[in-house]
Write a protein that holds these residues in place. Structure first.
Motif, short mmCIF file in Angstrom:
data_model
loop_
_atom_site.label_atom_id
_atom_site.label_comp_id
_atom_site.label_asym_id
_atom_site.label_seq_id
_atom_site.Cartn_x
_atom_site.Cartn_y
_atom_site.Cartn_z
N MET A 1 -20.86 -21.66 13.95
CA MET A 1 -20.24 -21.93 15.25
C MET A 1 -19.94 -20.60 15.98
N MET A 2 -20.18 -20.60 17.28
CA MET A 2 -19.95 -19.37 18.04
C MET A 2 -18.52 -19.33 18.59
N VAL A 3 -17.96 -18.14 18.65
CA VAL A 3 -16.61 -17.94 19.19
C VAL A 3 -16.72 -17.00 20.37
N THR A 4 -16.09 -17.35 21.50
CA THR A 4 -16.17 -16.51 22.69
C THR A 4 -14.82 -15.86 22.97
N LEU A 5 -14.85 -14.57 23.22
CA LEU A 5 -13.60 -13.84 23.50
C LEU A 5 -13.86 -12.78 24.57
N HIS A 6 -12.78 -12.11 25.01
CA HIS A 6 -12.91 -11.07 26.03
C HIS A 6 -12.52 -9.73 25.44
N LEU A 7 -13.44 -8.81 25.47
CA LEU A 7 -13.17 -7.50 24.90
C LEU A 7 -13.28 -6.46 26.02
N ASN A 8 -12.20 -5.79 26.31
CA ASN A 8 -12.14 -4.83 27.43
C ASN A 8 -12.67 -5.46 28.72
N GLY A 9 -12.35 -6.75 28.90
CA GLY A 9 -12.75 -7.44 30.13
C GLY A 9 -14.14 -8.05 30.08
N LEU A 10 -14.89 -7.77 29.03
CA LEU A 10 -16.25 -8.32 28.93
C LEU A 10 -16.26 -9.54 28.01
N LYS A 11 -16.99 -10.55 28.44
CA LYS A 11 -17.08 -11.77 27.64
C LYS A 11 -18.15 -11.57 26.56
N VAL A 12 -17.82 -11.98 25.35
CA VAL A 12 -18.80 -11.83 24.27
C VAL A 12 -18.67 -13.01 23.30
N SER A 13 -19.80 -13.48 22.77
CA SER A 13 -19.78 -14.58 21.81
C SER A 13 -20.33 -14.10 20.47
N LEU A 14 -19.59 -14.40 19.41
CA LEU A 14 -20.03 -13.99 18.07
C LEU A 14 -19.87 -15.16 17.11
N GLU A 15 -20.57 -15.07 16.02
CA GLU A 15 -20.46 -16.09 14.97
C GLU A 15 -19.03 -16.11 14.42
N GLU A 16 -18.54 -17.29 14.13
CA GLU A 16 -17.24 -17.42 13.47
C GLU A 16 -17.27 -16.59 12.18
N GLY A 17 -16.19 -15.92 11.88
CA GLY A 17 -16.16 -15.11 10.65
C GLY A 17 -16.37 -13.63 10.93
N ALA A 18 -16.91 -13.32 12.14
CA ALA A 18 -17.07 -11.91 12.51
C ALA A 18 -15.68 -11.32 12.78
N THR A 19 -15.60 -10.01 12.79
CA THR A 19 -14.30 -9.36 13.05
C THR A 19 -14.28 -8.77 14.47
N LEU A 20 -13.09 -8.34 14.89
CA LEU A 20 -12.99 -7.70 16.20
C LEU A 20 -13.79 -6.40 16.22
N LEU A 21 -13.88 -5.76 15.07
CA LEU A 21 -14.68 -4.54 14.97
C LEU A 21 -16.16 -4.86 15.23
#
Ligand code: FES
Length: 226
Positions: A1-21
């Protein structure tokens, strides 16, 4: 499953289980790390990879190498709070292991020019890289953490040579505190002989505790290179 978040104002989607790093790397935002290493499980010991998450009063600092991505999370990798925290962590690491080339370089890259804390010259920052290397890559589990608090250390049980140690040297190879720069004639106090010998501009005090020659740029160290 993909997770979408905002990093420094940019939208990004990563696989669940990935880290903020992972998210920051994916977008190309640099985050310094020390205890984290590709191929070893995340440990979250040094806190150097700190980032800020949330907003307003709920904003907080977390270590990005261990914090999992969460839907809708807002992350800042270089807010003033993050940069202050990183510098403080580096100053403390530098005080623990002032001769570590890895830590010196990190401190230098973060513009640290003044050593505010007393140098302790400890030989370990308890980052746990060696323990994970031994267990996860060398499949030996010859060393581990011992004790708690101030008494915490890394070694073999009861300091007896381990039967499973193959003397591979992996623990030393991966140790950020083992790779030293120069030691001058008083290794227990001095940081680098270049400044002391050449009286470069960065030596302003007589006290070796105040030597800053490992900070880039250093004229004396540059000369010593060739
Ligand atoms: S690199 Fe993340 S806590 Fe050390």
């Amino acid at each position: 499953m993909m997770v979408t978040l905002h990093l420094n104002g940019l939208k990004v989607s990563l696989e669940e289980g990935a880290t903020l790093l992972d998210a920051a790397k994916f977008l190309g935002f640099p985050i310094p790390t020390l205890c984290h290493m590709e191929g070893l499980s995340p440990y979250g010991a040094c806190r150097l990879c700190v980032v800020e998450i949330g907003e307003g009063e709920n904003a907080k600092l977390v270590s990005s190498c261990t914090y999992p991505v969460q839907e809708g999370l807002k992350i800042r990798t270089a807010s003033s709070r993050v940069l202050r925290a990183r510098r403080m962590i580096l100053e403390l690491l530098l005080a623990s292991c002032p001769q570590s080339r890895t830590i010196q370089d990190l401190a230098s890259a973060h513009g640290i020019r003044i050593q505010r804390f007393r140098q302790e010259h400890e030989d370990c920052i308890l980052c746990g890289r060696c323990v994970r290397m031994c267990e996860e890559q060398m499949m030996a589990k010859a060393i581990g953490f011992r004790g708690r608090g101030q008494a915490r250390s890394i070694g073999t049980p009861f300091d007896i040579k381990s039967d499973v140690c193959r003397l591979c040297g992996g623990c030393m190879y991966i140790c950020p505190a083992c790779q030293l720069r120069c030691t001058y004639s008083e290794p227990e106090r001095a940081v680098c002989g270049g400044c002391a010998n050449l009286m470069s501009p960065c030596v302003e005090m007589e006290n070796f505790d105040d030597l800053m020659c490992y900070m880039d740029p250093c004229v004396a160290c540059e000369i010593h290179k060739d």
